[in-house]
Design an enzyme around this catalytic site. Structure first.
Site, PDB file in Angstrom:
ATOM      1  N   GLU A  19     -36.169  20.008  -8.508  1.00 53.68           N
ATOM      2  CA  GLU A  19     -36.764  21.346  -8.555  1.00 53.68           C
ATOM      3  C   GLU A  19     -36.536  21.910  -9.955  1.00 53.68           C
ATOM      4  OE1 GLU A  19     -36.111  25.704  -6.407  1.00 53.68           O
ATOM      5  OE2 GLU A  19     -35.199  23.914  -5.522  1.00 53.68           O
ATOM      6  N   ASP A  48     -32.558  34.726  -7.520  1.00 55.00           N
ATOM      7  CA  ASP A  48     -31.573  33.874  -8.185  1.00 55.00           C
ATOM      8  C   ASP A  48     -30.200  34.529  -8.244  1.00 55.00           C
ATOM      9  OD1 ASP A  48     -33.531  32.008  -8.627  1.00 55.00           O
ATOM     10  OD2 ASP A  48     -33.969  32.670 -10.670  1.00 55.00           O
TER      11      ASP A  48
END
Length: 243
Positions: free
Chosen positions: A31, A42
């Site tokens: 990824e 995140d």
């Protein structure tokens, strides 16, 4: 089928080097995070890596160019993790054209709700890139069935109701949820968010079809020697192979 190992790397100026290292040492799918100024999903480690990537000059154009140049030397599949703003600013059709050209297997768009994901896939069905669905542990069984029925590539289950890299216990209902998702899904179901070590991997991958490791990989890329990093990657691959 062997368990899938899906490490995450930030798309910085050295990402091709890291991609090849992971591919050569047991990663099935990598990824690649597209750096973004406001990465709401995140955790702090990946957020910092994204800021550094932006500061050094990396962007989606650089990532596409590097993948196009190197795609024939990379044996694993790779997916892009990108926020919708980047895709929209680039132009949806053009972005997907570039994905096809660059050999991108799939897209993870964490801020695109399921209903819009479904429309997006319908509008751009002629592209080969797969739109990867995320399922939170808080989702109802009815919602899970709805998402699983329309998923492609693999299903990414969020193992904690928290941002990536957050330390602590996995959701107490985790295994039941993963088993239910597998029951209603025809594609692999992988677990991610918060997985760091072989013990985590052994626990989660006993039910999941694979695991995603993000923050721990990004952290180790920064602080480990190449030898230490490869040893860590191989320990994850070995653990998965033992299940």
């Amino acid at each position: 089928m062997s368990k899938l190992f899906i490490p995450y790397i930030m798309g910085d100026l050295n990402f091709i080097h890291h991609l090849k290292t992971l591919t050569e040492n047991g990663a099935d799918i990598v990824e690649i995070g597209v750096p973004f100024s406001d990465p709401v999903a995140d955790g702090p480690i990946i957020m910092k890596a994204g800021r550094n990537a932006i500061d050094e000059g990396s962007n989606i154009k650089f990532i596409f160019d590097e993948l196009i140049k190197n795609k024939n030397t990379i044996s694993s599949k790779y997916v892009l993790m990108t926020y919708y703003n980047i895709l929209s600013a680039y132009g949806e059709e053009l972005f997907l054209d570039k994905c096809d050209e660059a050999g991108v297997y799939g897209l993870i768009i964490p801020d695109l709700p399921y209903e819009l994901t479904k429309k997006f896939k319908k509008d751009f069905y002629h592209h080969s890139v797969k739109i990867i669905s995320l399922i939170a542990m808080t989702a109802s069984d009815a919602r899970i069935m709805q998402i699983a029925k329309n998923s492609e590539g693999f299903i990414y289950t969020v193992t904690m109701n928290a941002t990536t890299g957050n330390s602590g216990e996995f959701h107490p209902d985790l295994k039941r949820k993963i088993e239910y998702i597998k029951k209603v899904s025809k594609i692999p179901v992988v677990a991610g968010f918060g997985i760091k070590n072989p013990e985590h991997v052994k626990d989660i991958a006993s039910v999941a079809d694979g695991i995603v490791i993000g923050s721990e990989i990004v952290k180790r890329i920064e602080i480990d020697s190449r030898k230490e990093f490869i040893t860590y990657i191989k320990s994850i691959r070995t653990t998965l192979n033992s299940l």
